[in-house]
Design a protein around this motif. Structure first.
Motif, PDB file in Angstrom:
ATOM      1  N   GLU A  84       0.838  -1.199   0.000  1.00 58.18           N
ATOM      2  CA  GLU A  84       0.000   0.000   0.000  1.00 58.18           C
ATOM      3  C   GLU A  84       0.876   1.253   0.000  1.00 58.18           C
ATOM      4  OE1 GLU A  84      -2.672  -0.329   3.296  1.00 58.18           O
ATOM      5  OE2 GLU A  84      -3.792  -1.976   2.364  1.00 58.18           O
ATOM      6  N   LYS A  85       1.955   1.206   0.749  1.00 53.35           N
ATOM      7  CA  LYS A  85       2.865   2.357   0.814  1.00 53.35           C
ATOM      8  C   LYS A  85       3.651   2.515  -0.487  1.00 53.35           C
ATOM      9  CE  LYS A  85       6.774   4.211   3.247  1.00 53.35           C
ATOM     10  NZ  LYS A  85       7.142   4.698   4.526  1.00 53.35           N
ATOM     11  N   ILE A  86       4.150   1.413  -1.012  1.00 51.71           N
ATOM     12  CA  ILE A  86       5.019   1.478  -2.183  1.00 51.71           C
ATOM     13  C   ILE A  86       4.247   1.823  -3.457  1.00 51.71           C
ATOM     14  CG2 ILE A  86       6.571   0.151  -3.669  1.00 51.71           C
ATOM     15  CD1 ILE A  86       7.379  -1.454  -1.217  1.00 51.71           C
ATOM     16  N   SER A  87       3.036   1.298  -3.596  1.00 56.09           N
ATOM     17  CA  SER A  87       2.321   1.452  -4.871  1.00 56.09           C
ATOM     18  C   SER A  87       1.204   2.487  -4.836  1.00 56.09           C
ATOM     19  CB  SER A  87       1.730   0.097  -5.288  1.00 56.09           C
ATOM     20  OG  SER A  87       0.715  -0.293  -4.390  1.00 56.09           O
ATOM     21  N   LYS A  88       1.145   3.329  -3.811  1.00 55.78           N
ATOM     22  CA  LYS A  88       0.022   4.261  -3.690  1.00 55.78           C
ATOM     23  C   LYS A  88      -0.058   5.277  -4.829  1.00 55.78           C
ATOM     24  CE  LYS A  88       2.378   7.458  -0.661  1.00 55.78           C
ATOM     25  NZ  LYS A  88       2.503   8.005   0.650  1.00 55.78           N
ATOM     26  N   ASP A  89       1.060   5.661  -5.410  1.00 57.87           N
ATOM     27  CA  ASP A  89       1.059   6.661  -6.484  1.00 57.87           C
ATOM     28  C   ASP A  89       1.244   6.031  -7.860  1.00 57.87           C
ATOM     29  OD1 ASP A  89       0.811   8.679  -4.580  1.00 57.87           O
ATOM     30  OD2 ASP A  89       2.978   8.790  -4.290  1.00 57.87           O
ATOM     31  N   ARG A  90       1.043   4.750  -7.975  1.00 54.18           N
ATOM     32  CA  ARG A  90       1.292   4.046  -9.228  1.00 54.18           C
ATOM     33  C   ARG A  90      -0.022   3.695  -9.903  1.00 54.18           C
ATOM     34  NH1 ARG A  90       2.248   0.047 -12.309  1.00 54.18           N
ATOM     35  NH2 ARG A  90       4.260  -0.523 -13.101  1.00 54.18           N
ATOM     36  N   MET A  91       0.012   3.640 -11.227  1.00 52.35           N
ATOM     37  CA  MET A  91      -1.161   3.212 -12.000  1.00 52.35           C
ATOM     38  C   MET A  91      -1.432   1.737 -11.708  1.00 52.35           C
ATOM     39  SD  MET A  91      -2.085   5.829 -13.917  1.00 52.35           S
ATOM     40  CE  MET A  91      -2.947   5.156 -15.301  1.00 52.35           C
TER      41      MET A  91
END
Length: 197
Positions: A84-91
């Motif tokens: 959740e932290k790593i991919s929060k700004d990813r498509m």
């Protein structure tokens, strides 16, 4: 630093490695102690193996299975939150291969400060991730190909297996993750994606 920015939180890398090492050691110790205590509560007050002899919990399969389950579940919960932290700004990801590539590059970089060394797939839901210098093994004293060393470090792979499974689960990919090592400090993680019903 601007006054409206929150200070970044940093954690010393060696502290994380020590915590992981102690978590595994504590889990092994407590599971074996619990198994020994349960055997001591035998109705007759005897410590036995069911055949009348003394029971040995030093290398018990049941005890190590319990250690595996607990470490893998702790890793699973960590992986669910971590992604959740790593991919929060990813498509959003389009397919399983894209997710596994993201794990090999971004997640591995976040966890171990390097990308995975090799990724193989059979294009049927099985992915093999090879790390030739697994960071959590780097500082352990061991013989590189000794069977005894391999046996001793195996529990240290169960936590990252859980992390990988938690990451994939949170991204909507049910899977089974197993790890093995034959020559330290290298290790291999095999991800089997569950078929959709």
């Amino acid at each position: 630093m601007a006054s409206n920015q929150a200070p970044s939180k940093l954690v010393n890398e060696s502290i994380v490695e020590f915590l992981t090492t102690e978590m595994v050691e504590a889990m092994v110790r407590t599971i074996k102690d619990d198994a020994k205590a349960a055997a001591e509560r035998d109705p007759n007050g005897n410590l036995n193996d069911g055949a009348g002899g003394p029971k040995d919990y030093s290398e018990g399969d049941e005890a190590m299975e319990a250690v595996y389950f607990k470490l893998e579940m702790i890793g699973f919960r960590v992986g669910e939150r971590l992604i959740e932290k790593i991919s929060k700004d990813r498509m959003r990801f389009t397919d399983n291969l894209e997710v596994v590539k993201f794990v090999c590059k971004e997640v591995w970089m976040f966890l171990f400060k390097k990308q995975i060394d090799n990724l193989k797939t059979n294009h049927r839901g099985v992915y093999v991730l090879q790390d030739n210098n697994f960071r959590w093994f780097a500082r352990m004293a061991h013989d590189q190909s000794s069977a005894e060393s391999v046996k001793k470090v195996t529990p240290y792979l169960w936590f990252p297996c859980g992390i990988l499974r938690g990451i994939l689960s949170n991204l909507g990919i049910p899977s089974v993750v197993v790890a093995e090592t034959s020559a330290l400090p290298a290790c291999t993680f095999q991800i089997k994606i569950a078929k959709a019903p």
